[in-house]
Design a protein around this motif. Structure first.
Motif, mmCIF file in Angstrom:
data_model
loop_
_atom_site.group_PDB
_atom_site.id
_atom_site.type_symbol
_atom_site.label_atom_id
_atom_site.label_comp_id
_atom_site.label_asym_id
_atom_site.label_seq_id
_atom_site.Cartn_x
_atom_site.Cartn_y
_atom_site.Cartn_z
ATOM 1 N N LYS A 1 1.539 -8.025 8.385
ATOM 2 C CA LYS A 1 1.695 -8.486 7.002
ATOM 3 C C LYS A 1 2.840 -7.763 6.302
ATOM 4 O O LYS A 1 3.301 -8.196 5.267
ATOM 5 N N ASN B 1 5.194 -2.953 1.946
ATOM 6 C CA ASN B 1 5.611 -3.305 0.581
ATOM 7 C C ASN B 1 6.411 -2.205 -0.098
ATOM 8 O O ASN B 1 7.258 -2.496 -0.937
ATOM 9 N N ARG C 1 0.541 -4.743 2.783
ATOM 10 C CA ARG C 1 -0.368 -5.851 2.479
ATOM 11 C C ARG C 1 -1.642 -5.766 3.313
ATOM 12 O O ARG C 1 -2.507 -6.613 3.202
ATOM 13 N N THR D 1 -3.574 -5.129 -1.625
ATOM 14 C CA THR D 1 -2.140 -5.100 -1.371
ATOM 15 C C THR D 1 -1.528 -4.014 -2.244
ATOM 16 O O THR D 1 -1.631 -4.074 -3.460
ATOM 17 N N ASN E 1 1.270 -2.499 -4.166
ATOM 18 C CA ASN E 1 2.536 -2.964 -4.749
ATOM 19 C C ASN E 1 3.598 -1.878 -4.790
ATOM 20 O O ASN E 1 4.770 -2.137 -4.539
ATOM 21 N N THR F 1 -2.064 -1.570 -7.059
ATOM 22 C CA THR F 1 -2.330 -2.673 -6.148
ATOM 23 C C THR F 1 -2.143 -4.015 -6.847
ATOM 24 O O THR F 1 -2.199 -4.103 -8.073
ATOM 25 N N HIS F 2 -1.950 -5.035 -6.037
ATOM 26 C CA HIS F 2 -1.828 -6.404 -6.537
ATOM 27 C C HIS F 2 -3.101 -6.827 -7.275
ATOM 28 O O HIS F 2 -3.064 -7.645 -8.176
#
Length: 192
Positions: free
Chosen positions: A57, A60, A76, A106, A108, A123-124
């Motif tokens: 994945k 990031n 991710r 995820t 960020n 995080t997302h």
């Protein structure tokens, strides 16, 4: 100069210099869509190490410790990796919990404090955490509302303490106190 990552390694998604605050850093780290991190010697941009770790994945974010001896990466795959850059290998893995069942968080963005004693990530899914490096103690744990998810964070500090600023999706820029906050201070709103 220009650098092209070998096609079999994936697309670059993030990068960082090591040491990060040096006017002439010796290395460049590039996170890739395949989950690998490539460490290049800055002098001739030759590949020194390829660090596998995050799954397919991708990576990031990367943050190199102020000493240049270690780095954190987030992906991710819901994991934060601590890399030993002196040996070119993985030192520790931290799985990030996700409040949404069945999905991985995820990461960020991830940052070190200037003194290298703390790190923070967002995080997302809207979580922001700051931790002490030596003990692993959580110094800050905030769950943002869905529209205010943090995209980037940074440590700021001064005579009044250490704070974490977050650039959010909704245009907000909240600032949080990191570490212990007295209950009286928290009620007075100094945390945010």
């Amino acid at each position: 100069g220009e650098l092209k990552t070998p096609s079999n390694l994936g697309t670059p998604t993030c990068s960082s210099f090591a040491p990060p605050n040096d006017s002439s850093p010796s290395h460049v780290l590039a996170g890739l869509s395949t989950g690998k991190i490539v460490i290049y010697k800055r002098k001739d941009m030759s590949v020194q190490h390829i660090l596998p770790g995050h799954d397919e994945k991708g990576v990031n974010c990367i943050a190199v410790h102020p000493s240049g001896k270690m780095a954190l990466s987030g992906g991710r795959d819901g994991k934060i990796f601590l890399w030993d850059l002196m040996r070119g290998r993985l030192a520790f893995v931290n799985k990030i919990p996700n409040p949404s069942k069945g999905r991985k968080a995820t990461v960020n963005h991830i940052v070190w404090s200037n003194d290298g004693q703390r790190y923070a990530y967002c995080t997302h899914e809207g979580n922001i955490q700051a931790r002490e490096m030596a003990s692993g103690q959580t110094l800050l744990d905030i769950q943002m509302h869905p529209g205010g998810r943090a995209n980037q964070i940074c440590f700021i500090g001064g005579d009044d303490g250490i704070f974490l600023a977050a650039g959010c999706n909704d245009g907000g820029l909240p600032v949080f106190a990191v570490g212990s906050v007295d209950e009286e201070d928290e009620e007075a709103g100094t945390r945010r």
